[in-house]
Design a protein around this motif. Structure first.
Motif, PDB file in Angstrom:
ATOM      1  N   THR A 118       0.816  -1.202  -0.055  1.00 58.85           N
ATOM      2  CA  THR A 118       0.038  -0.158   0.097  1.00 58.85           C
ATOM      3  C   THR A 118       0.924   1.190  -0.207  1.00 58.85           C
ATOM      4  O   THR A 118       0.636   2.254  -0.771  1.00 58.85           O
ATOM      5  N   SER A 119       2.071   1.250   0.795  1.00 55.95           N
ATOM      6  CA  SER A 119       2.779   2.375   0.800  1.00 55.95           C
ATOM      7  C   SER A 119       3.556   2.700  -0.583  1.00 55.95           C
ATOM      8  O   SER A 119       3.736   3.972  -0.892  1.00 55.95           O
ATOM      9  N   PHE A 121       1.975   2.564  -3.432  1.00 55.40           N
ATOM     10  CA  PHE A 121       1.162   3.427  -4.241  1.00 55.40           C
ATOM     11  C   PHE A 121       1.042   4.578  -3.736  1.00 55.40           C
ATOM     12  O   PHE A 121       0.658   5.466  -4.147  1.00 55.40           O
ATOM     13  N   GLU A 122       0.847   4.560  -2.070  1.00 56.56           N
ATOM     14  CA  GLU A 122       0.937   5.947  -1.428  1.00 56.56           C
ATOM     15  C   GLU A 122       1.811   6.841  -1.972  1.00 56.56           C
ATOM     16  O   GLU A 122       1.734   8.067  -2.065  1.00 56.56           O
ATOM     17  N   ASN A 125       1.266   8.022  -5.635  1.00 56.84           N
ATOM     18  CA  ASN A 125       0.286   8.890  -5.610  1.00 56.84           C
ATOM     19  C   ASN A 125       0.483  10.344  -5.045  1.00 56.84           C
ATOM     20  O   ASN A 125       0.149  11.493  -5.450  1.00 56.84           O
ATOM     21  N   LYS A 126       1.296  10.219  -3.922  1.00 54.55           N
ATOM     22  CA  LYS A 126       1.727  11.588  -3.218  1.00 54.55           C
ATOM     23  C   LYS A 126       2.509  12.414  -4.179  1.00 54.55           C
ATOM     24  O   LYS A 126       2.298  13.577  -4.187  1.00 54.55           O
ATOM     25  N   MET A 128       2.738  12.468  -7.533  1.00 52.68           N
ATOM     26  CA  MET A 128       2.065  13.082  -8.213  1.00 52.68           C
ATOM     27  C   MET A 128       1.272  14.268  -8.100  1.00 52.68           C
ATOM     28  O   MET A 128       1.071  15.068  -8.915  1.00 52.68           O
ATOM     29  N   LEU A 129       0.738  14.586  -6.788  1.00 55.47           N
ATOM     30  CA  LEU A 129       0.350  15.693  -6.485  1.00 55.47           C
ATOM     31  C   LEU A 129       1.037  16.973  -6.570  1.00 55.47           C
ATOM     32  O   LEU A 129       0.754  18.229  -6.442  1.00 55.47           O
ATOM     33  N   PHE A 132       1.075  18.922 -10.213  1.00 55.00           N
ATOM     34  CA  PHE A 132      -0.187  19.547 -10.747  1.00 55.00           C
ATOM     35  C   PHE A 132      -0.006  20.762 -11.668  1.00 55.00           C
ATOM     36  O   PHE A 132      -0.662  21.233 -12.419  1.00 55.00           O
ATOM     37  N   LEU A 138       3.148  15.440 -14.834  1.00 58.87           N
ATOM     38  CA  LEU A 138       2.032  14.537 -14.261  1.00 58.87           C
ATOM     39  C   LEU A 138       1.578  13.182 -14.976  1.00 58.87           C
ATOM     40  O   LEU A 138       1.580  12.267 -14.253  1.00 58.87           O
ATOM     41  N   VAL A 142       1.733   9.219 -14.120  1.00 56.91           N
ATOM     42  CA  VAL A 142       0.536   8.386 -13.777  1.00 56.91           C
ATOM     43  C   VAL A 142       0.795   7.181 -14.816  1.00 56.91           C
ATOM     44  O   VAL A 142       0.391   6.131 -14.419  1.00 56.91           O
ATOM     45  N   ARG A 143       1.531   7.265 -15.891  1.00 56.23           N
ATOM     46  CA  ARG A 143       1.842   6.171 -16.621  1.00 56.23           C
ATOM     47  C   ARG A 143       2.871   5.246 -15.990  1.00 56.23           C
ATOM     48  O   ARG A 143       2.749   3.991 -15.960  1.00 56.23           O
ATOM     49  N   ALA A 145       3.063   4.868 -12.823  1.00 57.01           N
ATOM     50  CA  ALA A 145       2.385   3.973 -11.589  1.00 57.01           C
ATOM     51  C   ALA A 145       1.505   2.946 -12.172  1.00 57.01           C
ATOM     52  O   ALA A 145       1.592   2.163 -11.742  1.00 57.01           O
ATOM     53  N   TYR A 146       0.997   3.296 -13.471  1.00 61.33           N
ATOM     54  CA  TYR A 146      -0.044   2.191 -14.003  1.00 61.33           C
ATOM     55  C   TYR A 146       0.956   0.881 -14.720  1.00 61.33           C
ATOM     56  O   TYR A 146       0.645  -0.218 -13.959  1.00 61.33           O
TER      57      TYR A 146
ATOM     58  N   PHE B 121      -5.218  -0.589  -7.436  1.00 61.16           N
ATOM     59  CA  PHE B 121      -4.562   0.735  -7.958  1.00 61.16           C
ATOM     60  C   PHE B 121      -4.468   0.565  -9.183  1.00 61.16           C
ATOM     61  O   PHE B 121      -4.455   1.555  -9.985  1.00 61.16           O
ATOM     62  N   ASN B 125      -5.440   3.698 -11.742  1.00 60.61           N
ATOM     63  CA  ASN B 125      -4.379   4.233 -12.458  1.00 60.61           C
ATOM     64  C   ASN B 125      -4.921   4.139 -14.011  1.00 60.61           C
ATOM     65  O   ASN B 125      -4.647   4.925 -14.556  1.00 60.61           O
ATOM     66  N   LEU B 129      -5.554   7.144 -17.247  1.00 60.72           N
ATOM     67  CA  LEU B 129      -5.134   7.337 -18.246  1.00 60.72           C
ATOM     68  C   LEU B 129      -6.048   7.833 -19.299  1.00 60.72           C
ATOM     69  O   LEU B 129      -5.729   8.415 -20.482  1.00 60.72           O
ATOM     70  N   LYS B 139      -6.773  15.535 -12.321  1.00 58.64           N
ATOM     71  CA  LYS B 139      -6.357  15.873 -10.856  1.00 58.64           C
ATOM     72  C   LYS B 139      -7.182  15.387  -9.902  1.00 58.64           C
ATOM     73  O   LYS B 139      -6.906  15.099  -8.823  1.00 58.64           O
ATOM     74  N   VAL B 142      -6.534  12.019  -9.380  1.00 58.42           N
ATOM     75  CA  VAL B 142      -5.189  11.589  -8.777  1.00 58.42           C
ATOM     76  C   VAL B 142      -5.289  11.898  -7.048  1.00 58.42           C
ATOM     77  O   VAL B 142      -4.991  10.949  -6.259  1.00 58.42           O
ATOM     78  N   TYR B 146      -5.215   9.024  -4.252  1.00 56.79           N
ATOM     79  CA  TYR B 146      -4.371   9.349  -3.005  1.00 56.79           C
ATOM     80  C   TYR B 146      -5.131   9.262  -1.633  1.00 56.79           C
ATOM     81  O   TYR B 146      -4.615   8.565  -0.682  1.00 56.79           O
ATOM     82  N   SER B 149      -5.242   5.507  -0.732  1.00 54.24           N
ATOM     83  CA  SER B 149      -4.101   4.804  -0.573  1.00 54.24           C
ATOM     84  C   SER B 149      -3.906   5.229   0.867  1.00 54.24           C
ATOM     85  O   SER B 149      -3.305   4.243   1.708  1.00 54.24           O
TER      86      SER B 149
END
Lengths: 298, 298
Positions: A118-119, A121-122, A125-126, A128-129, A132, A138, A142-143, A145-146, B121, B125, B129, B139, B142, B146, B149
């Motif tokens: 879980t961490s 992905f956390e 995702n964090k 990515m923020l 913005f 960004l 996303v790509r 992480a996918y 996840f 994700n 896309l 956004k 995302v 988050y 997660s």
């Protein structure tokens, strides 16, 4: 893996490996300890190094790829913790140290694995923020992480683990054996390289070539590991040897013998090198790495 | 939860619950079966319903929130599968059916849990896309992922599970008891509502009010569950009753008795209702739901 560039990447990951974990409060101190124990157990950090190197190779800034490099290491580490559990491979030793459940108990080992997954992905995702205001960067994230989620998931690493469990004590076909290797090991190695490539701003051809490289070293890596399980020593390997045969695991050496397996590993290594060497003159790191990974059995 | 609006949301989730899982090939058929078994075991789908409702409440299109609603259900389901394992709560029955490991064995149950968590996840994700041409909606996604997660992670649900395991067979303080409830149960319920709010395009005040609502019903929900473990029947609950006492679990009824626990659950329910009823005239669904959740012990 003694080459300087590898060690430079590995040190970067080592220095940041705890940094992207969420701030866990003191009431869950055992969880933190259990997660940290396995993260700091001295693995090769192959996947995270590959991610950083692929980012570099494609022209990106490796430092900005660190959350993803650490995330993939969290995922790899969780998979080892769960894989070692009594209900799975029931291993007592990993990287020369007692396995997670041997130190923290089964319940905590399950939760530490869940926590690391879980961490991962956390952390991504964090990160990515933070982008913005830069939509191009960004989207790369996303790509990335996918790719990592796919490689770690039910069409990737977990599919391989399942097939591995189901193949135990059975005479398995070449098709199943390849399926296990492709998914259990190569999928996450491919995901690392693909994620790094996206983060670095790859073009389509770079992505394809790195993908081919990663698939070949991924498969070679698993065969070499299985050969060492037969012919290596516990000191070299940091874990019990001969456990595959004891568990009647589906491996190349068990099915094709040592010589044939070595031949296959070398062939895959050559394929990997060609995938990059034929087109790029800045692929030295990857070529050296492929050789080093294969040389463990020489 | 018999009200029409709840059932409408729940049906939407039921219809799509398998849709956002990755296409798993036939070689991992047992994995698919194990994951599907627990997803289709007839849960309340509370977290996914709340996510959809929060999205609606904030003016979003509920259908576009479905990947996130299903993802949070994957996460909740994985947590139940792992929680039921012999090394954890060792439960044989869940929602009136044999637990996952009773049907598929421990190894497959561990992997099915890992698979569901990763699929959550992967689904989120993958959905992101689709929004590369609409940066505002990207956004929101995302942010939603988050929140999920975090709620599922080491400062959320997993922290609560760890504290719960560690509190077994100990006389625990009020502080630890609140910590367990806040994290083990309320964190993911809050994450559901916050993710839905972001997806729906909430403003800051909406997010805060929905958050307060969710925290209060989350805590009430766990207390009500624990009361039912003492006073309910196996048929009502779909699982073994009295197991908390047998396991010396840290619960409100074990520590404060039934009457005090009921009082607390009702107080939290009132707080939840006020958090929304005092400011919005379209919060009927949430208010009715808070009452229905509490009425299970009346």
């Amino acid at each position: 893996m003694q080459n300087e560039e590898y060690l430079r990447y590995k040190n970067l990951v080592d220095e940041h490996i705890l940094y992207f974990l969420p701030d866990i409060d003191h009431k869950s101190i055992t969880l933190t300890e259990a997660m940290t124990y396995s993260l700091k157990a001295g693995g090769k950090m192959l996947r995270s190094v590959l991610l950083l190197a692929a980012c570099d190779f494609c022209g990106g800034d490796e430092k900005t790829a660190l959350p993803y490099a650490c995330a993939i290491e969290y995922i790899h580490t969780y998979s080892l913790i769960h894989d070692d559990l009594p209900a799975m491979d029931n291993d007592d030793l990993r990287r020369g140290m007692p396995t997670n459940h041997k130190v923290f108990g089964e319940a905590m080992a399950i939760l530490a694995g869940d926590g690391l997954l879980t961490s991962a992905f956390e952390a991504m995702n964090k990160d990515m923020l933070l982008y913005f205001d830069n939509v191009d960067l960004l989207k790369r994230r996303v790509r990335a992480a996918y790719e990592i989620s796919k490689g770690a998931g039910c069409r990737g690493m977990i599919a391989g683990q399942v097939a591995d469990v189901e193949a135990e004590n059975k005479q398995c076909t070449r098709e199943i054996l390849d399926y296990i290797h492709l998914n259990k090991t190569a999928a996450l190695i491919k995901a690392a390289v693909r994620a790094g490539a996206y983060l670095g701003g790859c073009d389509k051809k770079m992505l394809e070539d790195l993908d081919a490289y990663a698939e070949n070293i991924g498969l070679a890596f698993q065969i070499v590991d299985d050969i060492l399980d037969v012919s290596g020593s516990e000191a070299e390997l940091g874990k019990r040897v001969g456990s595959d045969e004891a568990n009647q695991k589906a491996t190349y050496p068990c099915r094709y013998g040592l010589e044939e397996s070595k031949k296959k590993a070398n062939e895959l290594t050559e394929n990997a090198k060609h995938a990059l060497a034929d087109y790029y003159d800045n692929a030295e790191f990857f070529i050296k790495l492929a050789d080093e990974l294969a040389s463990r059995i020489k």
